[in-house]
Design an enzyme around this catalytic site. Structure first.
Site, PDB file in Angstrom:
ATOM      1  N   LYS A  54       0.679  -0.804   9.413  1.00 17.16           N
ATOM      2  CA  LYS A  54       1.814  -0.517   8.531  1.00 17.16           C
ATOM      3  C   LYS A  54       2.948   0.158   9.290  1.00 17.16           C
ATOM      4  O   LYS A  54       2.725   0.991  10.177  1.00 17.16           O
ATOM      5  CB  LYS A  54       1.330   0.363   7.377  1.00 17.16           C
ATOM      6  N   SER A 123       2.736   0.970  -1.466  1.00 20.68           N
ATOM      7  CA  SER A 123       3.764   0.820  -0.452  1.00 20.68           C
ATOM      8  C   SER A 123       3.316  -0.022   0.746  1.00 20.68           C
ATOM      9  O   SER A 123       4.134  -0.401   1.581  1.00 20.68           O
ATOM     10  CB  SER A 123       4.181   2.211   0.049  1.00 20.68           C
ATOM     11  N   SER A 147      -1.167   3.164  -2.983  1.00 20.23           N
ATOM     12  CA  SER A 147      -0.534   2.224  -2.052  1.00 20.23           C
ATOM     13  C   SER A 147      -1.480   1.368  -1.232  1.00 20.23           C
ATOM     14  O   SER A 147      -1.020   0.545  -0.433  1.00 20.23           O
ATOM     15  CB  SER A 147       0.399   2.990  -1.108  1.00 20.23           C
TER      16      SER A 147
END
Length: 402
Positions: A54, A123, A147
């Site tokens: 990420k 997210s 997330s």
């Protein structure tokens, strides 16, 4: 790697999962990993496996923007602790995946690979979408509210949010240090064993629980799920019972309902501290929803913050007592299938309290909605029982497939 890059070339214009990917560098890393294997080097079962990371996580030599234009040219000079752990395990970073802005709620460009009109969640948008679309076998994400679990459910993959603190967060942008938890995405439950064992070798591997007792917990927010999710959840529970599972319905008290506000207060106040410099100096480069979150956090006084942490401690104690007679909790993973992209990344309503309490949670798909998008279930275990949770999820998924 050649197959994965071919898949990326064919699909990522539609999915937009990657924030940074250099095919030449990925091929070079793959060749190096292959040579190590030929020489007999075996660090772990992840040896030679590419992993997506990420964009919230520092990776040396790779653009890391934290999902914000403020960091559009940011190239870290060192790896985050989780990247170091990946390399130590013999895996290598294929590239960086899209994060929402500072891991909050303003979406990036990523689309749901099942249907581009729908959100991949957030997210950890890019991490979930890249795994779901077959562009990478594993990915690393983060969870502060929902997330990991939410995008995994929306994209129809397996998402594991380990116990708080199991995976190291040093070098990951610290949005909310008391909640931030690294998580992992894969296409099967069994794959989660490989990645957790390699990245958390210190975590005890307990024997699988025999004849586990499962608490069916609809949570205080049950009525906010849509009819499709609630129907499929009830059907999944019925399938479990028919397969011989020991189930008991558990109704959470008002303290647990209040945990939702507590999580929002703690997340808001810590995010306002983490982003205070950007708010003061670069507010024009922050999205309106993020500015609102920061300003809400600024309104949380010390007494309210302390009360939120005290409530968290009381509820954690209650659950500890509850887990003396039960092994796992089962709840919906989300309120429904993924929303349209124009409506945002979805509500982490069914995830917030478990993140606040630090408990390990896993999701896997159980059904398909009328819109053709996945619906996921969420299983929760006592603190530190991450391996038992994976084993149970693997067994439960197999039982209910029949």
């Amino acid at each position: 790697m050649e197959q994965l890059l071919t898949r990326v070339a064919a699909r990522d214009e539609q999915v937009l999962a990657w924030s940074w990917l250099d095919p030449a560098q990925a091929q070079a890393r793959a060749r190096q990993a292959a040579e190590e294997i030929r020489q007999g080097v075996r660090h772990s079962p992840l040896q030679g496996i590419p992993v997506a990371v990420k964009d919230l996580i520092d990776t040396e030599g790779m653009l890391t923007t934290y999902g914000s234009p403020i960091y559009k040219d940011h190239h870290p000079t060192s790896d985050a602790a989780i990247v170091t752990a990946l390399k130590k395990a013999g895996a290598y970073v294929m590239g960086k995946t899209v994060s929402t802005e500072f891991a909050c709620f303003t979406a990036g460009p990523t689309m749901n690979p099942h249907n581009p009109e729908y959100s991949p969640g957030g997210s950890s948008s890019g991490s979930a979408a890249a795994v779901a679309d077959g562009q990478v076998p594993f990915a690393i994400g983060t969870q502060t509210a929902g997330s990991v679990i939410r995008p995994a459910a929306f994209n129809g993959v397996v998402g594991l949010k380990p116990s708080y603190g199991v995976l190291p967060t040093a070098g990951t942008f610290p949005l909310c240090p008391t909640l931030d938890t690294l998580g992992t995405f894969s296409r099967t439950v069994g794959d989660q064993r490989l990645i957790l064992t390699a990245l958390a070798p210190h975590l005890p591997i307990a024997n699988a629980v025999k004849n586990p007792k499962i608490l069916v917990c609809k949570t205080p927010f049950w009525s906010q799920g849509d009819d499709e999710m609630l129907t499929e959840f009830d059907q999944f529970v019925a399938d479990c019972q028919q397969a011989g599972a020991d189930l008991e319905h558990y109704e959470m008290g008002p303290d647990f309902a209040a945990l939702l506000t507590a999580q929002q207060q703690i997340m808001g106040v810590e995010a306002s501290r983490a982003l205070s410099t950007h708010y003061d100096q670069q507010c024009d480069q922050l999205s309106a929803p993020l500015v609102a979150l920061i300003e809400q956090g600024m309104q949380v006084n010390n007494a309210d913050e302390a009360a939120a942490h005290n409530l968290k401690a009381r509820c954690a104690h209650k659950l500890q007592q509850l887990f003396r007679d039960a092994d796992f909790i089962i709840t919906p993973a989300t309120a429904g299938t993924a929303p349209k992209r124009v409506d945002g990344t979805g509500d982490p309503l069914f995830n917030r309290i478990w993140t606040l309490l630090g408990l390990p949670a896993i999701t896997f798909p159980i059904a398909e909605g009328e819109n053709g998008l996945p619906l996921g279930i969420q299983l929760i275990a006592p603190l530190g029982e991450d391996h038992a949770l994976i084993d149970f999820a693997d067994k439960l998924q197999t039982l209910t497939r029949a």
